[in-house]
Design a protein around this motif. Structure first.
Motif, PDB file in Angstrom:
ATOM      1  N   ASP A 110       0.822  -1.215   0.000  1.00 31.42           N
ATOM      2  CA  ASP A 110       0.000   0.000   0.000  1.00 31.42           C
ATOM      3  C   ASP A 110       0.855   1.265   0.000  1.00 31.42           C
ATOM      4  N   ASN A 118       2.492   1.591  -3.452  1.00 30.00           N
ATOM      5  CA  ASN A 118       1.524   2.096  -4.442  1.00 30.00           C
ATOM      6  C   ASN A 118       1.338   3.603  -4.310  1.00 30.00           C
ATOM      7  N   GLU A 119       1.249   4.071  -3.066  1.00 32.42           N
ATOM      8  CA  GLU A 119       1.060   5.493  -2.816  1.00 32.42           C
ATOM      9  C   GLU A 119       2.281   6.291  -3.273  1.00 32.42           C
ATOM     10  N   VAL A 162       4.435   5.483  -5.706  1.00 30.28           N
ATOM     11  CA  VAL A 162       4.436   5.520  -7.167  1.00 30.28           C
ATOM     12  C   VAL A 162       3.433   6.562  -7.664  1.00 30.28           C
ATOM     13  N   LYS A 163       2.275   6.602  -7.006  1.00 29.24           N
ATOM     14  CA  LYS A 163       1.242   7.573  -7.379  1.00 29.24           C
ATOM     15  C   LYS A 163       1.736   9.002  -7.167  1.00 29.24           C
ATOM     16  N   LYS A 164       2.391   9.256  -6.032  1.00 30.03           N
ATOM     17  CA  LYS A 164       2.891  10.598  -5.729  1.00 30.03           C
ATOM     18  C   LYS A 164       4.012  11.015  -6.678  1.00 30.03           C
ATOM     19  N   GLY A 184       4.223  10.214  -9.704  1.00 32.47           N
ATOM     20  CA  GLY A 184       3.473  10.660 -10.869  1.00 32.47           C
ATOM     21  C   GLY A 184       4.201  10.576 -12.191  1.00 32.47           C
ATOM     22  N   LYS A 244       5.511   7.810 -15.468  1.00 34.02           N
ATOM     23  CA  LYS A 244       5.537   6.487 -16.089  1.00 34.02           C
ATOM     24  C   LYS A 244       6.946   5.890 -16.052  1.00 34.02           C
TER      25      LYS A 244
END
Length: 251
Positions: A42, A45-46, A48-50, A52, A54
């Motif tokens: 978790d 994942n957070e 990688v999202k932050k 932002g 590819k």
């Protein structure tokens, strides 16, 4: 033009703190791709999202687990074929007075902070380019004593020794190996030690007083030093321990 244009990097323990900040800096400096690891899916994942981008891949795993390390290197080899930069950053911090040290405390610290770093580097070597850069995240506590931190300090001293020895072991491949040793840095690991704001303030004030600069450091200050060691700016730098500690270990 960035300092890391086209480079493929791996940062262990990249979900937060120094690892996350370094991933941000590597991307800013033009890294072609950054792989980050973390034990909690978790949090990974957070992160990688932050970030932002590819150009980031998160791979869940424990660096003290050989199967997880094999999986990590297999994914990197399959997706990118090689590595140019490895920042062995994953580690844990635990304290225990000498008369309270347990086998579990010792094993936890050495399994992750020492064994994990050793085998992360070993297993990455087959996909590592000649002339690449390996950075080991150590600590000012490799050279400074602090109450109840003898086992943790010993793990960081081991990383300093690894940097020296591996520099020699890998000289034919022109792979540079350096230790990066932060002083007191504002991270979630440090914050979570304290139960109250007053306790945190007292501890931070105490740590700041031991530095020449009179303050606790920021994660981006460590990340910028990691960029230096990862890039050609440090092309004649190998086998060192670079202290980024506000002078805490030097004065």
């Amino acid at each position: 033009m960035g300092k890391l244009d086209g480079k493929i990097a791996l940062i262990t323990g990249g979900s937060d703190g120094i690892g996350f900040a370094t991933a941000q800096e590597f991307l800013t400096e033009g890294a072609a791709h950054v792989f980050i690891t973390g034990r909690r899916q978790d949090a990974l994942n957070e992160a990688v999202k932050k970030l932002g981008s590819k150009k980031v891949t998160g791979i869940q795993g424990d660096t003290s687990n050989m199967a997880d390390l094999d999986k990590l290197c297999d994914v990197i080899k399959k997706e990118k074929g090689h590595l140019d930069i490895l920042f062995a950053n994953a580690g844990i911090f635990e304290v225990a007075p000498l008369d309270s040290v347990t086998e579990k405390h010792y094993d936890n610290l050495f399994n992750i902070n020492v064994k994990g770093v050793l085998f992360t580097v070993q297993k990455a070597l087959p996909i590592f380019v000649d002339g690449g850069s390996i950075i080991l995240n150590a600590s000012v506590l490799s050279v400074k004593a602090s109450p109840s931190q003898s086992v943790y300090s010993a793990t960081k001293a081991a990383l300093r020794s690894f940097a020296r020895c591996w520099t020699v072991d890998l000289k034919e491949r022109k792979i540079r190996v350096n230790a990066l040793s932060p002083g007191p840095i504002e991270t979630s690991v440090l914050r979570n030690i304290f139960t109250t704001e007053e306790e945190k303030k007292q501890a931070y004030d105490s740590m700041a007083s031991k530095t020449v600069m009179g303050r606790v450091g920021r994660v981006d200050e460590i990340a910028k030093a990691a960029v230096f060691l990862a890039s050609d700016d440090s092309s004649y730098v190998t086998g060192i321990e670079l202290f980024v500690d506000g002078g805490a270990g030097q004065v």
